[in-house]
Design a protein around this motif. Sequence first.
Motif, PDB file in Angstrom:
ATOM      1  N   LEU A  29      23.953 -26.156  37.412  1.00 13.87           N
ATOM      2  CA  LEU A  29      24.415 -27.234  38.296  1.00 13.87           C
ATOM      3  C   LEU A  29      24.892 -26.704  39.644  1.00 13.87           C
ATOM      4  N   ALA A  30      25.501 -25.531  39.652  1.00 14.51           N
ATOM      5  CA  ALA A  30      26.021 -24.979  40.898  1.00 14.51           C
ATOM      6  C   ALA A  30      24.945 -24.295  41.735  1.00 14.51           C
ATOM      7  N   ASP A  31      24.071 -23.535  41.081  1.00 13.49           N
ATOM      8  CA  ASP A  31      23.103 -22.723  41.823  1.00 13.49           C
ATOM      9  C   ASP A  31      21.742 -23.375  41.993  1.00 13.49           C
ATOM     10  N   MET A  32      21.464 -24.416  41.234  1.00 14.31           N
ATOM     11  CA  MET A  32      20.192 -25.133  41.372  1.00 14.31           C
ATOM     12  C   MET A  32      20.461 -26.634  41.449  1.00 14.31           C
ATOM     13  N   PRO A  33      21.120 -27.098  42.514  1.00 16.13           N
ATOM     14  CA  PRO A  33      21.444 -28.529  42.601  1.00 16.13           C
ATOM     15  C   PRO A  33      20.206 -29.416  42.690  1.00 16.13           C
ATOM     16  N   GLU A  34      19.071 -28.839  43.077  1.00 12.66           N
ATOM     17  CA  GLU A  34      17.854 -29.636  43.170  1.00 12.66           C
ATOM     18  C   GLU A  34      17.139 -29.793  41.836  1.00 12.66           C
ATOM     19  N   LEU A  35      17.708 -29.223  40.774  1.00 12.33           N
ATOM     20  CA  LEU A  35      17.123 -29.337  39.440  1.00 12.33           C
ATOM     21  C   LEU A  35      17.065 -30.809  39.031  1.00 12.33           C
ATOM     22  N   ALA A  37      14.772 -32.793  40.445  1.00 18.38           N
ATOM     23  CA  ALA A  37      14.031 -33.439  41.522  1.00 18.38           C
ATOM     24  C   ALA A  37      12.754 -32.674  41.861  1.00 18.38           C
ATOM     25  N   MET A  38      12.391 -31.696  41.017  1.00 15.20           N
ATOM     26  CA  MET A  38      11.222 -30.854  41.290  1.00 15.20           C
ATOM     27  C   MET A  38      10.222 -30.981  40.150  1.00 15.20           C
ATOM     28  N   ASP A  39       8.997 -30.494  40.397  1.00 14.99           N
ATOM     29  CA  ASP A  39       8.072 -30.398  39.276  1.00 14.99           C
ATOM     30  C   ASP A  39       8.339 -29.076  38.561  1.00 14.99           C
ATOM     31  N   GLU A  40       7.712 -28.886  37.402  1.00 15.35           N
ATOM     32  CA  GLU A  40       8.078 -27.751  36.555  1.00 15.35           C
ATOM     33  C   GLU A  40       7.779 -26.396  37.190  1.00 15.35           C
ATOM     34  N   ALA A  44      10.638 -23.343  37.942  1.00 17.16           N
ATOM     35  CA  ALA A  44      10.489 -21.983  37.425  1.00 17.16           C
ATOM     36  C   ALA A  44      10.430 -20.979  38.573  1.00 17.16           C
ATOM     37  N   SER A  45       9.765 -21.331  39.652  1.00 19.11           N
ATOM     38  CA  SER A  45       9.688 -20.424  40.806  1.00 19.11           C
ATOM     39  C   SER A  45      11.035 -20.245  41.471  1.00 19.11           C
ATOM     40  N   LEU A  46      11.805 -21.309  41.551  1.00 20.26           N
ATOM     41  CA  LEU A  46      13.116 -21.233  42.177  1.00 20.26           C
ATOM     42  C   LEU A  46      14.054 -20.320  41.396  1.00 20.26           C
ATOM     43  N   ALA A  47      13.916 -20.326  40.081  1.00 15.61           N
ATOM     44  CA  ALA A  47      14.733 -19.448  39.245  1.00 15.61           C
ATOM     45  C   ALA A  47      14.100 -18.066  39.114  1.00 15.61           C
ATOM     46  N   ASN A 120      14.926 -29.193  33.682  1.00 21.40           N
ATOM     47  CA  ASN A 120      14.435 -29.971  34.808  1.00 21.40           C
ATOM     48  C   ASN A 120      13.855 -31.304  34.337  1.00 21.40           C
ATOM     49  N   ALA A 121      13.067 -31.272  33.267  1.00 23.41           N
ATOM     50  CA  ALA A 121      12.442 -32.501  32.766  1.00 23.41           C
ATOM     51  C   ALA A 121      13.485 -33.486  32.247  1.00 23.41           C
ATOM     52  N   LEU A 122      14.462 -32.996  31.502  1.00 22.03           N
ATOM     53  CA  LEU A 122      15.486 -33.891  30.969  1.00 22.03           C
ATOM     54  C   LEU A 122      16.335 -34.498  32.078  1.00 22.03           C
ATOM     55  N   LEU A 123      16.664 -33.706  33.093  1.00 24.44           N
ATOM     56  CA  LEU A 123      17.440 -34.242  34.217  1.00 24.44           C
ATOM     57  C   LEU A 123      16.620 -35.247  35.019  1.00 24.44           C
TER      58      LEU A 123
END
Length: 128
Positions: A29-35, A37-40, A44-47, A120-123
């Motif tokens: 939640l802190a380091d990937m706030p855009e989780l 709102a992205m495709d899969e 994975a690339s962002l992480a 990501n999918a669940l969010l």
Amino acid sequence: MAEDAHLSRCRDILASITALGAVLTHALLADMPELGAMDEGQAASLAVLVSVTRQSGAWRGRSFAQGGRATVRRALYMPAMMAMRFNPDLKRVYDRLIEKGKHAKIAITAIMRKLVILANALLRKDRL
């Protein structure tokens, strides 16, 4: 986090995933706030859970992960180890990769990637 309804809901959704504890939930939640709102592939690339192959002509080097959010990657390692042991679906993925002859670290990275994609999918679907 308890005061913000959206963050509280996101925390509850992430906590519903087997093997995701409070540390990883807060790190995502802190380091990937855009989780969510992205495709899969983007998640994975962002992480940085997608490997980059080094090659030039006939020469092939080892694949590596570079850039992205290293704090998320570090926070994902132990939950991936737990998921690989206690989540039946992810255990099958790990076992299948090991049977194919993949190195254990590569199989663990695949589990980490699956966890980020699942989160990501669940969010995105706002589903527990």
